[in-house]
Design a protein around this motif. Structure first.
Motif, mmCIF file in Angstrom:
data_model
loop_
_atom_site.group_PDB
_atom_site.id
_atom_site.type_symbol
_atom_site.label_atom_id
_atom_site.label_comp_id
_atom_site.label_asym_id
_atom_site.label_seq_id
_atom_site.Cartn_x
_atom_site.Cartn_y
_atom_site.Cartn_z
ATOM 1 N N UNK A 18 0.837 -1.207 0.000
ATOM 2 C CA UNK A 18 0.000 0.000 0.000
ATOM 3 C C UNK A 18 0.867 1.251 0.000
ATOM 4 N N UNK A 19 1.937 1.241 0.802
ATOM 5 C CA UNK A 19 2.807 2.408 0.892
ATOM 6 C C UNK A 19 3.498 2.665 -0.449
ATOM 7 N N UNK A 20 4.010 1.633 -1.093
ATOM 8 C CA UNK A 20 4.708 1.814 -2.362
ATOM 9 C C UNK A 20 3.740 2.228 -3.471
ATOM 10 N N UNK A 21 2.479 1.826 -3.364
ATOM 11 C CA UNK A 21 1.484 2.244 -4.351
ATOM 12 C C UNK A 21 1.120 3.706 -4.241
ATOM 13 N N UNK A 22 1.384 4.297 -3.095
ATOM 14 C CA UNK A 22 1.090 5.724 -2.904
ATOM 15 C C UNK A 22 2.071 6.613 -3.644
ATOM 16 N N UNK A 23 3.276 6.143 -3.840
ATOM 17 C CA UNK A 23 4.312 6.957 -4.486
ATOM 18 C C UNK A 23 3.914 7.325 -5.915
ATOM 19 N N UNK A 24 3.523 6.364 -6.767
ATOM 20 C CA UNK A 24 3.085 6.758 -8.113
ATOM 21 C C UNK A 24 1.863 7.672 -8.087
ATOM 22 N N UNK A 25 0.959 7.412 -7.169
ATOM 23 C CA UNK A 25 -0.238 8.240 -7.060
ATOM 24 C C UNK A 25 0.135 9.684 -6.743
ATOM 25 N N UNK A 26 1.016 9.866 -5.766
ATOM 26 C CA UNK A 26 1.482 11.201 -5.400
ATOM 27 C C UNK A 26 2.228 11.856 -6.559
ATOM 28 N N UNK A 27 3.090 11.083 -7.224
ATOM 29 C CA UNK A 27 3.874 11.618 -8.343
ATOM 30 C C UNK A 27 2.978 12.072 -9.486
ATOM 31 N N UNK A 28 1.995 11.249 -9.857
ATOM 32 C CA UNK A 28 1.087 11.625 -10.942
ATOM 33 C C UNK A 28 0.252 12.855 -10.553
ATOM 34 N N UNK A 149 11.159 12.126 -12.036
ATOM 35 C CA UNK A 149 12.080 12.327 -10.909
ATOM 36 C C UNK A 149 11.621 11.489 -9.712
ATOM 37 N N UNK A 150 10.332 11.465 -9.448
ATOM 38 C CA UNK A 150 9.805 10.618 -8.376
ATOM 39 C C UNK A 150 10.153 9.153 -8.650
ATOM 40 N N UNK A 151 9.953 8.719 -9.881
ATOM 41 C CA UNK A 151 10.180 7.316 -10.229
ATOM 42 C C UNK A 151 11.643 6.930 -10.066
ATOM 43 N N UNK A 152 12.534 7.820 -10.454
ATOM 44 C CA UNK A 152 13.963 7.533 -10.362
ATOM 45 C C UNK A 152 14.411 7.512 -8.905
ATOM 46 N N UNK A 153 13.898 8.426 -8.118
ATOM 47 C CA UNK A 153 14.342 8.564 -6.725
ATOM 48 C C UNK A 153 13.693 7.578 -5.765
#
Length: 192
Positions: A18-28, A149-153
């Motif tokens: 769930x936590x890792x799925x939030x990163x793409x959501x936040x980035x988009x 940048x989010x995806x790379x970091x």
């Protein structure tokens, strides 16, 4: 039925997913905000800056040649990414990764004077479909850059996130170059 030892492990895996799925959501979401703000800011302050030439004879020449440079850098980026991730069926030497990053930074830097002229001096325009697509794609480039940048970091995001982010940025840049420098050069010739 899982044992009592399996339940905490399973719960930890679900929390991590769930936590890792939030990163793409936040980035988009942040990328969309950046793209929209670029377009909205332009609508509030159209023509708020003088165009720059950077030593070229005309604005068209500057924008065309720099856009061609960005297009070439983006194609080299694609080649580097394919090579790094084993899609060329040749092992990538150690210099490919750093070169890929350096070319990406260079592509962004080269795009900035063009974006400055397009967004601040000319603005988002919609007097014909090509121009509207170009304007929207130009705004999307910098939103997609935020996502990339989010995806790379992020080291905890899903495996699909980095290739999708890279593909999104690549597509936005290619559409922007095709609807500007390539279109101009086909229609009127390459500026001298």
């Amino acid at each position: 039925m899982p044992s009592t030892y399996d339940v905490p492990f399973y719960h930890a895996q679900m929390v991590e997913a769930r936590r890792s799925g939030r990163i793409p959501l936040l980035a988009f979401a942040l990328g969309a905000v950046v793209a929209v703000l670029l377009g909205v800011n332009d609508r509030r302050h159209p023509g708020s800056a003088e165009p720059i030439h950077l030593g070229f004879d005309s604005i068209v020449a500057m924008k065309t040649w720099l856009a061609f440079a960005v297009g070439i850098l983006v194609l080299l980026q694609l080649l580097g990414a394919l090579w790094m991730y084993g899609r060329l069926r040749l092992p990538a030497p150690p210099w490919v990764g750093p070169t890929h990053r350096a070319l990406g930074v260079l592509a962004v830097l080269v795009s900035l004077p063009v974006a400055y002229d397009c967004l601040l001096a000319f603005g988002v325009q919609d007097y014909e479909p090509r121009v509207l697509v170009h304007s929207l794609a130009g705004c999307a480039v910098y939103g997609a850059l935020v996502v990339k940048v989010f995806a790379v970091r992020s080291h905890r995001s899903p495996g699909w996130f980095l290739p999708v982010a890279g593909g999104l940025l690549f597509t936005a840049l290619v559409v922007t170059v095709l609807t500007s420098a390539v279109w101009w050069s086909v229609r009127f010739g390459v500026p001298t």
